[in-house]
Structure formats: structure tokens, C-alpha cells
Design a protein around this motif. Sequence first.
Motif, PDB file in Angstrom:
ATOM      1  N   ASP A 167       0.805  -1.345  -0.178  1.00  0.00           N
ATOM      2  CA  ASP A 167      -0.127   0.054   0.075  1.00  0.00           C
ATOM      3  C   ASP A 167       0.847   1.238  -0.120  1.00  0.00           C
ATOM      4  OD1 ASP A 167       0.953   0.066   2.556  1.00  0.00           O
ATOM      5  OD2 ASP A 167      -1.167   0.059   3.623  1.00  0.00           O
ATOM      6  N   ALA A 168       0.315   2.451   0.148  1.00  0.00           N
ATOM      7  CA  ALA A 168       1.164   3.612   0.198  1.00  0.00           C
ATOM      8  C   ALA A 168       1.978   3.730   1.184  1.00  0.00           C
ATOM      9  CB  ALA A 168       0.243   4.966   0.381  1.00  0.00           C
ATOM     10  N   LEU A 169       1.653   3.181   2.417  1.00  0.00           N
ATOM     11  CA  LEU A 169       2.552   2.964   3.404  1.00  0.00           C
ATOM     12  C   LEU A 169       3.905   2.283   3.079  1.00  0.00           C
ATOM     13  CD1 LEU A 169       3.087   3.850   6.507  1.00  0.00           C
ATOM     14  CD2 LEU A 169       2.280   1.422   6.973  1.00  0.00           C
ATOM     15  N   ALA A 170       3.738   1.091   2.526  1.00  0.00           N
ATOM     16  CA  ALA A 170       4.809   0.241   2.221  1.00  0.00           C
ATOM     17  C   ALA A 170       5.658   0.847   1.042  1.00  0.00           C
ATOM     18  CB  ALA A 170       4.232  -0.942   1.550  1.00  0.00           C
ATOM     19  N   THR A 171       5.027   1.702   0.289  1.00  0.00           N
ATOM     20  CA  THR A 171       5.908   2.400  -0.741  1.00  0.00           C
ATOM     21  C   THR A 171       6.542   3.512  -0.129  1.00  0.00           C
ATOM     22  OG1 THR A 171       4.186   1.921  -2.188  1.00  0.00           O
ATOM     23  CG2 THR A 171       5.454   3.738  -2.812  1.00  0.00           C
ATOM     24  N   ALA A 172       5.997   4.166   0.959  1.00  0.00           N
ATOM     25  CA  ALA A 172       6.610   5.019   1.642  1.00  0.00           C
ATOM     26  C   ALA A 172       8.108   4.568   2.467  1.00  0.00           C
ATOM     27  CB  ALA A 172       5.733   5.944   2.703  1.00  0.00           C
ATOM     28  N   VAL A 173       7.822   3.403   2.971  1.00  0.00           N
ATOM     29  CA  VAL A 173       9.077   3.006   3.489  1.00  0.00           C
ATOM     30  C   VAL A 173      10.326   2.827   2.642  1.00  0.00           C
ATOM     31  CG1 VAL A 173      10.177   1.150   4.778  1.00  0.00           C
ATOM     32  CG2 VAL A 173       7.941   2.228   5.518  1.00  0.00           C
ATOM     33  N   TRP A 174       9.631   2.037   1.410  1.00  0.00           N
ATOM     34  CA  TRP A 174      10.796   1.885   0.364  1.00  0.00           C
ATOM     35  C   TRP A 174      11.297   3.076  -0.169  1.00  0.00           C
ATOM     36  CZ3 TRP A 174      13.360  -2.437  -0.371  1.00  0.00           C
ATOM     37  CH2 TRP A 174      12.851  -3.661   0.173  1.00  0.00           C
ATOM     38  N   ALA A 175      10.467   4.132  -0.189  1.00  0.00           N
ATOM     39  CA  ALA A 175      10.783   5.406  -1.049  1.00  0.00           C
ATOM     40  C   ALA A 175      11.942   5.937  -0.100  1.00  0.00           C
ATOM     41  CB  ALA A 175       9.668   6.277  -1.272  1.00  0.00           C
ATOM     42  N   GLU A 176      11.808   5.740   1.217  1.00  0.00           N
ATOM     43  CA  GLU A 176      12.740   6.202   2.250  1.00  0.00           C
ATOM     44  C   GLU A 176      14.073   5.756   2.105  1.00  0.00           C
ATOM     45  OE1 GLU A 176      13.143   6.801   7.135  1.00  0.00           O
ATOM     46  OE2 GLU A 176      11.125   6.108   6.353  1.00  0.00           O
ATOM     47  N   ARG A 177      13.960   4.439   1.923  1.00  0.00           N
ATOM     48  CA  ARG A 177      14.991   3.395   1.733  1.00  0.00           C
ATOM     49  C   ARG A 177      15.885   3.972   0.636  1.00  0.00           C
ATOM     50  NH1 ARG A 177      19.466   1.255   0.578  1.00  0.00           N
ATOM     51  NH2 ARG A 177      19.730  -0.733  -0.042  1.00  0.00           N
ATOM     52  N   TYR A 178      15.095   4.018  -0.562  1.00  0.00           N
ATOM     53  CA  TYR A 178      15.891   4.557  -1.920  1.00  0.00           C
ATOM     54  C   TYR A 178      16.188   5.840  -2.009  1.00  0.00           C
ATOM     55  CZ  TYR A 178      15.542  -0.331  -3.234  1.00  0.00           C
ATOM     56  OH  TYR A 178      15.457  -1.788  -3.348  1.00  0.00           O
ATOM     57  N   LEU A 179      15.373   6.849  -1.294  1.00  0.00           N
ATOM     58  CA  LEU A 179      15.696   8.163  -1.745  1.00  0.00           C
ATOM     59  C   LEU A 179      16.372   8.742  -0.458  1.00  0.00           C
ATOM     60  CD1 LEU A 179      12.356   9.239  -3.118  1.00  0.00           C
ATOM     61  CD2 LEU A 179      14.210   8.652  -4.333  1.00  0.00           C
ATOM     62  N   GLY A 180      16.456   8.049   0.885  1.00  0.00           N
ATOM     63  CA  GLY A 180      16.988   8.498   1.876  1.00  0.00           C
ATOM     64  C   GLY A 180      16.407   9.668   2.811  1.00  0.00           C
ATOM     65  N   SER A 181      14.911   9.755   2.405  1.00  0.00           N
ATOM     66  CA  SER A 181      14.293  10.575   3.141  1.00  0.00           C
ATOM     67  C   SER A 181      12.696  10.093   2.937  1.00  0.00           C
ATOM     68  CB  SER A 181      14.347  12.016   2.598  1.00  0.00           C
ATOM     69  OG  SER A 181      14.032  12.099   1.312  1.00  0.00           O
ATOM     70  N   VAL A 182      11.959  10.757   4.109  1.00  0.00           N
ATOM     71  CA  VAL A 182      10.563  10.421   4.065  1.00  0.00           C
ATOM     72  C   VAL A 182       9.936  11.366   2.938  1.00  0.00           C
ATOM     73  CG1 VAL A 182       8.346  10.533   5.310  1.00  0.00           C
ATOM     74  CG2 VAL A 182      10.737   9.814   6.487  1.00  0.00           C
ATOM     75  N   VAL A 183       8.966  10.804   2.322  1.00  0.00           N
ATOM     76  CA  VAL A 183       7.928  11.351   1.219  1.00  0.00           C
ATOM     77  C   VAL A 183       6.556  11.600   2.069  1.00  0.00           C
ATOM     78  CG1 VAL A 183       6.885  11.279  -1.196  1.00  0.00           C
ATOM     79  CG2 VAL A 183       9.034  10.080  -0.795  1.00  0.00           C
ATOM     80  N   PRO A 184       6.382  12.741   2.407  1.00  0.00           N
ATOM     81  CA  PRO A 184       5.214  13.178   3.260  1.00  0.00           C
ATOM     82  C   PRO A 184       3.864  12.765   2.772  1.00  0.00           C
ATOM     83  CG  PRO A 184       6.603  14.829   3.261  1.00  0.00           C
ATOM     84  CD  PRO A 184       7.200  13.889   2.332  1.00  0.00           C
ATOM     85  N   GLU A 185       3.811  12.921   1.484  1.00  0.00           N
ATOM     86  CA  GLU A 185       2.493  12.696   0.781  1.00  0.00           C
ATOM     87  C   GLU A 185       2.115  11.232   0.651  1.00  0.00           C
ATOM     88  OE1 GLU A 185       4.553  16.133  -0.956  1.00  0.00           O
ATOM     89  OE2 GLU A 185       5.224  14.199  -0.488  1.00  0.00           O
TER      90      GLU A 185
END
Length: 112
Positions: free
Chosen positions: A16-34
Motif C-alpha cells: 500500500d502507500a505506507l509500504a511504498t513510503a518505507v521503500w521510498a525512504e530506503r531508496y531516496l534517503g528521506s520520507v515522502v510526506p505525501e
Amino acid sequence: EEEAARQHPLLFCDTDALATAVWAERYLGSVVPELLAWKSPESRHRRLYLLCEADVPFVQDGLRDGEGIRGWMQERFVEILRERGEEVLILRGGWEERERQALEGVRGYLGR
């Protein structure tokens, strides 16, 4: 997800969006608030998150990021879910034991 949840008593989502947020944090190095803001306050649907503990051997399938990241990812998922007040069931042990825990957890969740 919200529309499907209105139409069905039980909905299973692998990502879901939450899982995508954690993966984005992993790859981008920061949280994506949206991505973390996906759950609207007016949502009336309860959620139960089933998370698998990283206590089984890692199997590289050619797509996985690597065994070294498992612990951090697990901790981050749990941290975010608990911060948000989500219900979390962590499945531990062998595959059959995890299946038993998941079934019991879902049955209990539906019974509430």
C-alpha cells in the motif's frame, strides 16, 4: 483501497502507500510526506497489518534488495505503524506457524 473496503468485508493488500513510503525512504534517503498522508482522518475502515519477522532464511530471487536491509525495514514498518496507531500482528516462526498465526489474527480481527 477505500472503495474496495466499502464493498468487501475483508481486503488483503501486499503493498500500500505506507509500504511504498518505507521503500521510498530506503531508496531516496528521506520520507515522502505525501505517501505517509494516505490515510484520511475520515476513513472508517479498520486495518490489521500482518508483518513477517525476518527470522527465516533470506532467499535471493534476483529482485530483493539484500539480506542486510531486512532488520531496518522491519523496524521502520513497525515504528511507522505504531506511531499511526495501526493494529500490527508480527508473524514469527516457520511458514506453517506463520500461516496459523495469520489465520488466528484475521479471525480475531473479524470477530471484533
